[in-house]
Design a protein around this motif. Structure first.
Motif, PDB file in Angstrom:
ATOM      1  N   SER A  87       0.820  -1.208   0.000  1.00 58.98           N
ATOM      2  CA  SER A  87       0.000   0.000   0.000  1.00 58.98           C
ATOM      3  C   SER A  87       0.854   1.259   0.000  1.00 58.98           C
ATOM      4  N   LYS A  88       2.015   1.197   0.627  1.00 56.14           N
ATOM      5  CA  LYS A  88       2.906   2.361   0.696  1.00 56.14           C
ATOM      6  C   LYS A  88       4.341   1.906   0.512  1.00 56.14           C
ATOM      7  N   PRO A  89       5.194   2.792   0.019  1.00 58.06           N
ATOM      8  CA  PRO A  89       6.595   2.403  -0.108  1.00 58.06           C
ATOM      9  C   PRO A  89       7.245   2.224   1.262  1.00 58.06           C
ATOM     10  N   ILE A 147      13.261   2.205   2.369  1.00 61.62           N
ATOM     11  CA  ILE A 147      14.271   2.202   1.309  1.00 61.62           C
ATOM     12  C   ILE A 147      13.623   2.549  -0.040  1.00 61.62           C
ATOM     13  N   GLN A 148      12.405   2.079  -0.246  1.00 59.74           N
ATOM     14  CA  GLN A 148      11.714   2.401  -1.505  1.00 59.74           C
ATOM     15  C   GLN A 148      11.431   3.904  -1.585  1.00 59.74           C
ATOM     16  N   GLU A 149      11.037   4.457  -0.460  1.00 65.18           N
ATOM     17  CA  GLU A 149      10.738   5.888  -0.358  1.00 65.18           C
ATOM     18  C   GLU A 149      11.948   6.740  -0.760  1.00 65.18           C
ATOM     19  N   SER A 196      18.114  -6.413   5.822  1.00 68.61           N
ATOM     20  CA  SER A 196      17.442  -7.566   5.211  1.00 68.61           C
ATOM     21  C   SER A 196      15.922  -7.425   5.377  1.00 68.61           C
ATOM     22  N   GLY A 197      15.218  -7.813   4.345  1.00 66.91           N
ATOM     23  CA  GLY A 197      13.759  -7.865   4.434  1.00 66.91           C
ATOM     24  C   GLY A 197      13.061  -6.532   4.439  1.00 66.91           C
ATOM     25  N   THR A 198      13.692  -5.481   3.921  1.00 65.28           N
ATOM     26  CA  THR A 198      13.065  -4.155   3.962  1.00 65.28           C
ATOM     27  C   THR A 198      12.548  -3.694   2.593  1.00 65.28           C
ATOM     28  N   GLY A 199      12.638  -4.556   1.596  1.00 69.16           N
ATOM     29  CA  GLY A 199      11.986  -4.237   0.318  1.00 69.16           C
ATOM     30  C   GLY A 199      12.896  -3.688  -0.778  1.00 69.16           C
ATOM     31  N   LYS A 200      14.147  -4.120  -0.782  1.00 62.71           N
ATOM     32  CA  LYS A 200      15.056  -3.647  -1.830  1.00 62.71           C
ATOM     33  C   LYS A 200      14.656  -4.185  -3.201  1.00 62.71           C
ATOM     34  N   THR A 201      14.159  -5.420  -3.218  1.00 68.33           N
ATOM     35  CA  THR A 201      13.828  -6.045  -4.508  1.00 68.33           C
ATOM     36  C   THR A 201      12.850  -5.193  -5.311  1.00 68.33           C
ATOM     37  N   ALA A 202      11.792  -4.748  -4.645  1.00 74.26           N
ATOM     38  CA  ALA A 202      10.785  -3.962  -5.378  1.00 74.26           C
ATOM     39  C   ALA A 202      11.413  -2.692  -5.934  1.00 74.26           C
ATOM     40  N   ILE A 224      16.801 -14.836   0.243  1.00 78.85           N
ATOM     41  CA  ILE A 224      15.595 -15.672   0.183  1.00 78.85           C
ATOM     42  C   ILE A 224      14.535 -15.119   1.147  1.00 78.85           C
ATOM     43  N   ASP A 225      13.331 -14.948   0.610  1.00 74.26           N
ATOM     44  CA  ASP A 225      12.267 -14.254   1.331  1.00 74.26           C
ATOM     45  C   ASP A 225      11.101 -15.210   1.548  1.00 74.26           C
ATOM     46  N   ILE A 226      11.073 -15.818   2.732  1.00 71.60           N
ATOM     47  CA  ILE A 226       9.961 -16.711   3.056  1.00 71.60           C
ATOM     48  C   ILE A 226       9.428 -16.241   4.404  1.00 71.60           C
ATOM     49  N   GLY A 275      18.961 -12.765   8.754  1.00 72.25           N
ATOM     50  CA  GLY A 275      17.946 -11.975   8.049  1.00 72.25           C
ATOM     51  C   GLY A 275      16.965 -12.809   7.232  1.00 72.25           C
ATOM     52  N   ARG A 276      17.113 -14.144   7.244  1.00 68.14           N
ATOM     53  CA  ARG A 276      16.077 -14.969   6.581  1.00 68.14           C
ATOM     54  C   ARG A 276      14.816 -14.995   7.427  1.00 68.14           C
ATOM     55  N   THR A 277      14.928 -14.533   8.671  1.00 65.16           N
ATOM     56  CA  THR A 277      13.724 -14.396   9.486  1.00 65.16           C
ATOM     57  C   THR A 277      13.532 -12.903   9.768  1.00 65.16           C
ATOM     58  N   GLY A 278      12.450 -12.564  10.439  1.00 62.49           N
ATOM     59  CA  GLY A 278      12.209 -11.153  10.762  1.00 62.49           C
ATOM     60  C   GLY A 278      12.036 -10.296   9.518  1.00 62.49           C
ATOM     61  N   ARG A 279      11.348 -10.837   8.502  1.00 60.66           N
ATOM     62  CA  ARG A 279      11.192 -10.111   7.232  1.00 60.66           C
ATOM     63  C   ARG A 279      10.130  -9.021   7.358  1.00 60.66           C
ATOM     64  N   PHE A 280      10.412  -7.900   6.782  1.00 58.02           N
ATOM     65  CA  PHE A 280       9.497  -6.765   6.690  1.00 58.02           C
ATOM     66  C   PHE A 280       8.755  -6.501   8.002  1.00 58.02           C
ATOM     67  N   GLY A 281       9.561  -6.318   9.048  1.00 59.12           N
ATOM     68  CA  GLY A 281       8.982  -5.939  10.344  1.00 59.12           C
ATOM     69  C   GLY A 281       8.447  -7.080  11.177  1.00 59.12           C
TER      70      GLY A 281
HETATM   71  N1  LIG Z   1       5.979  -1.523   0.204  1.00 52.49           N
HETATM   72  C1  LIG Z   1       5.760  -2.756   0.649  1.00 52.49           C
HETATM   73  N2  LIG Z   1       4.619  -3.062   1.284  1.00 52.49           N
HETATM   74  C2  LIG Z   1       4.404  -4.319   1.765  1.00 52.49           C
HETATM   75  N3  LIG Z   1       5.288  -5.341   1.654  1.00 52.49           N
HETATM   76  C3  LIG Z   1       6.450  -5.095   1.036  1.00 52.49           C
HETATM   77  C4  LIG Z   1       6.744  -3.798   0.484  1.00 52.49           C
HETATM   78  N4  LIG Z   1       7.974  -3.855  -0.069  1.00 52.49           N
HETATM   79  C5  LIG Z   1       8.421  -5.127   0.103  1.00 52.49           C
HETATM   80  N5  LIG Z   1       7.523  -5.865   0.764  1.00 52.49           N
HETATM   81  C6  LIG Z   1       7.680  -7.291   1.160  1.00 52.49           C
HETATM   82  O1  LIG Z   1       8.736  -7.351   2.089  1.00 52.49           O
HETATM   83  C7  LIG Z   1       9.415  -8.595   1.980  1.00 52.49           C
HETATM   84  C8  LIG Z   1      10.912  -8.376   1.929  1.00 52.49           C
HETATM   85  O2  LIG Z   1      11.282  -7.706   0.736  1.00 52.49           O
HETATM   86  P1  LIG Z   1      12.628  -8.036  -0.045  1.00 52.49           P
HETATM   87  O3  LIG Z   1      12.762  -9.515  -0.252  1.00 52.49           O
HETATM   88  O4  LIG Z   1      12.685  -7.168  -1.208  1.00 52.49           O
HETATM   89  O5  LIG Z   1      13.724  -7.608   1.033  1.00 52.49           O
HETATM   90  P2  LIG Z   1      15.250  -7.249   0.803  1.00 52.49           P
HETATM   91  O6  LIG Z   1      15.441  -5.891   1.347  1.00 52.49           O
HETATM   92  O7  LIG Z   1      15.654  -7.495  -0.604  1.00 52.49           O
HETATM   93  O8  LIG Z   1      15.937  -8.304   1.772  1.00 52.49           O
HETATM   94  P3  LIG Z   1      17.356  -9.087   1.661  1.00 52.49           P
HETATM   95  O9  LIG Z   1      18.421  -8.108   2.055  1.00 52.49           O
HETATM   96  O10 LIG Z   1      17.213 -10.203   2.646  1.00 52.49           O
HETATM   97  O11 LIG Z   1      17.501  -9.548   0.248  1.00 52.49           O
HETATM   98  C9  LIG Z   1       8.869  -9.275   0.737  1.00 52.49           C
HETATM   99  O12 LIG Z   1       7.989 -10.303   1.141  1.00 52.49           O
HETATM  100  C10 LIG Z   1       8.111  -8.183   0.015  1.00 52.49           C
HETATM  101  O13 LIG Z   1       7.014  -8.670  -0.709  1.00 52.49           O
END
Ligand SMILES: Nc1ncnc2c1ncn2[C@@H]1O[C@H](COP(=O)(O)OP(=O)(O)OP(=O)(O)O)[C@@H](O)[C@H]1O
Length: 466
Positions: free
Chosen positions: A87-89, A92-94, A114-120, A371-373, A411-417
Motif C-alpha cells: 500500500s505504501k513504499p 528504502i523504496q521511499e 534484510s527484508g526491507t523491500g530492496k527487490t521492489a 531468500i524471502d519466506i 535476516g532470513r527471518t524477521g522479514r518486513f517488520g
Molecule cells: N511496500 C511494501 N509493502 C508491503 N510489503 C512489502 C513492500 N515492499 C516489500 N515488501 C515485502 O517485504 C518482503 C521483503 O522484501 P525483499 O525480499 O525485497 O527484502 P530485501 O530488502 O531485498 O531483503 P534481503 O536483504 O534479505 O535480500 C517481501 O515479502 C516483500 O514482498
C-alpha cells in the motif's frame, strides 16, 4: 550468571553501549501475522543519503516520496504494485525510488537491512525503463544463487503482470525458450551463466540500459563472483548510457571502494554500522558440550523448529547432508539443500519449503542471502559462518567469523517488520570467541539459553513471536 527481565541468562561479555536501544521496526500490513500493525513506513532506522550531485539537498522532498503514485509510475505498474498488497513504499523504496526513476538515469549504491523491500526498488526500476515496443533485452539482473534469481523473477512477473513484459532466465540447467536467441526485455540470472549466454551471442546486449546487482557486495567480491560479474559488465555496450544499480544489506569497507568504481557517480544510501541487522530478530546462543552434542540439541529443538518454519545453516554441504539424513532416519521430517544438488532438485526443494510442505530446511550459505519466506521464524547457525583471511602473501590463514554472512543468514527471518529468532550453536572456546566477535561487530547482545532449559526457550520464543 544473572537472568535478564525475560528470564534469559545474560551473556558474560557486555555489548556496545546503547546498541539495543534502537526502536523496533513496525510490522507490515499484508500477510503479516499481525495485520493490525501497519508497515515498515514507521521504521526509524536512519540512512545516510549522498547524492552524486553534491549541490542537491538529499533531504529535499524531491528525493523522498510517501506514496507510490508520487513516483509517476505507469498505471499498469501501479496496478501490479497494489495487487502485490503493497500500500505504501517502505523506507528504502521511499528514498531510493525517486533517485532510481529520475531522468537522466543515475547509478545507485543502495543499502538497507534484510527484508526491507530492496527487490521492489530495483524491479520497478527495470520495469519502468523497458520500452515494451522493442523486442530486445534492456535490463539484466544478477544474483548470487539460482534460488534468489528465481525469486527475483517472480517479483518481476508479479509487478509486471499488467504490462507486456517478457522475461528470461540465465541460470544453469534452464535453457532459454529459444536456445539460439534471447530477446526478452529483462533477463535475471547468475553471473557465470549470464556471461555464457552473452559470449555465445545467444543474448544480445546492444540495447541493455539497466544493470542490477542484487547482493552486490557478494557479486563484486573478488574471492567469489566478482570476476564473472565484471565480465558481464565489460560485455555491455559502452556507446549507450547504462544505469548501474547495486543493492545489498551489507557493504563491507573493502567492497565499498570497488563498488564506487563499478558504479561511478552513484547516488548512495548507506546504513550506520550499528543498524545493520533488524530489530525484530532476537539472537540467542546455546553452549553445547561437543560437536556431537550440537546434533542432539538440534534434535531436541525439533518441536520448536516446526512451530513455524526454520532454516539450519551449516558450513559444509557434507554436514547438511549428514545431519539431515540422520534426522530423517530418526523419523523427523527435514529437507536439505546445497550447491552439489542439480538444478531441478534444488528448485523442487526450495519450492516445497516456500509453499510450507517442508518446515525445516538444512542448508549451507547457498540460501544465506535474499531468500524471502515470510513464515520462517527461526534460523539456527549449527555452524557459525566463517571465512578464511588472506595474509600478505595471499595465502588463506585462520578462519574468522564472516560478519556479513551472519547478518544475511539471520535476516532470513524477521522479514518486513516481522519477529524472528536466531540461535547460534557454540561448542568450544574458539567458537564461543567467534560468536563474541560477531556480537561485538553488530553491537547487539546474543543471549545465552541453557541447553537443558528448552521450556524457557519455548516460552520465550512464543512470547517474542506473538
Ligand atoms: N511496500 C511494501 N509493502 C508491503 N510489503 C512489502 C513492500 N515492499 C516489500 N515488501 C515485502 O517485504 C518482503 C521483503 O522484501 P525483499 O525480499 O525485497 O527484502 P530485501 O530488502 O531485498 O531483503 P534481503 O536483504 O534479505 O535480500 C517481501 O515479502 C516483500 O514482498
Amino acid at each position: 550468571m544473572e537472568k535478564d527481565a525475560d528470564g534469559f541468562y545474560s551473556p558474560a561479555p557486555a555489548v556496545a553501549a546503547g546498541a539495543s536501544s534502537a526502536p523496533e521496526a513496525a510490522p507490515e500490513a499484508s500477510g503479516s501475522a499481525n495485520p493490525d500493525n501497519t508497515d515498515l513506513i514507521k521504521s526509524t532506522f536512519d540512512v545516510a543519503v549522498t547524492l552524486a550531485d553534491q549541490q542537491a539537498d538529499p533531504n529535499s522532498p524531491l528525493f523522498s516520496v510517501q506514496t507510490f503514485e508520487e513516483l509517476g509510475l505507469h498505471k499498469d505498474l501501479l496496478k501490479g504494485v497494489y495487487e502485490m498488497g503493497f500500500s505504501k513504499p517502505s523506507k528504502i523504496q521511499e528514498r531510493a525510488l525517486p533517485l532510481l526513476l529520475r531522468d537522466p538515469p543515475q547509478n545507485m549504491i543502495g543499502q538497507s537491512q534484510s527484508g526491507t523491500g530492496k527487490t521492489a526498488a530495483f524491479v520497478l526500476t527495470m520495469l519502468s525503463r523497458v520500452d515494451f515496443s522493442l523486442n530486445k533485452t534492456q535490463a539484466l539482473c544478477l544474483a548470487p544463487s539460482r534460488e534468489l534469481a528465481r525469486q527475483i523473477m517472480s517479483v518481476v512477473v508479479s509487478m509486471g503482470k499488467f504490462t507486456p513484459i517478457q522475461t528470461e532466465y540465465a541460470i544453469k540447467d534452464h535453457l532459454p525458450r529459444d536456445a539460439t536467441k534471447v530477446t526478452a526485455h529483462i533477463v535475471v540470472g547468475t553471473p557465470g551463466t549470464m556471461f555464457n549466454l552473452i559470449r555465445s551471442r545467444t543474448l544480445d546486449t546492444s540495447e541493455v540500459k539497466v544493470f542490477v546487482l542484487d547482493e552486490a557486495d557478494n557479486m563484486l567480491d573478488q574471492d567469489g563472483l566478482g570476476e564473472q560479474t565484471l565480465k558481464v559488465k565489460n560485455a555491455l555496450p559502452k556507446s549507450r548510457p547504462l544505469q548501474i544499480v547495486l543493492f545489498s544489506a551489507t557493504f563491507p569497507d573493502h567492497v565499498r571502494a570497488f563498488a564506487s568504481k563499478f558504479a561511478p557517480n552513484a547516488n548512495k544510501i548507506e546504513l550506520k554500522k550499528n543498524e545493520l541487522s533488524v530489530e525484530g530478530i532476537r539472537q540467542f546462543y546455546m553452549d553445547c558440550k561437543s560437536a556431537e552434542h550440537k546434533y542432539e540439541i538440534l534434535v531436541s529443538l525439533y518441536k520448536l523448529l516446526t512451530i513455524g518454519q526454520s532454516i539450519i545453516f551449516c558450513q559444509h554441504r557434507s554436514t547438511a547432508d549428514r545431519i539431515s539424513q540422520r534426522m530423517v532416519a530418526e523419523g523427523h521430517k527435514v529437507a536439505s539443500l546445497h550447491g552439489a544438488k542439480d538444478g531441478s532438485e534444488r528448485d523442487a526443494i526450495i519450492d516445497n519449503f516456500r509453499e510450507g510442505r517442508e518446515k525445516v530446511l538444512i542448508t549451507t550459505n547457498v540460501v544465506a542471502r535474499g531468500i524471502d519466506i515470510l513464515q520462517v521464524n527461526m534460523v539456527v547457525n549449527y555452524d557459525l559462518p566463517l571465512m578464511g583471511e588472506r595474509d600478505n602473501y595471499g595465502n588463506k590463514s585462520d578462519m574468522r567469523p564472516d560478519i556479513e554472512t551472519y547478518i544475511h543468514r539471520i535476516g532470513r527471518t524477521g522479514r518486513f517488520g516481522r519477529k524472528g529468532i536466531s540461535i547460534n550453536f557454540v561448542h568450544d572456546k574458539k567458537t564461543w570467541e567467534q560468536m563474541h566477535e560477531i556480537e561485538e561487530a553488530l553491537g547487539k547482545s546474543i543471549t545465552r539459553i541453557e541447553t537443558d532449559d528448552l521450556d524457557t526457550m519455548e516460552e520465550q520464543m512464543k512470547k517474542h513471536l506473538k
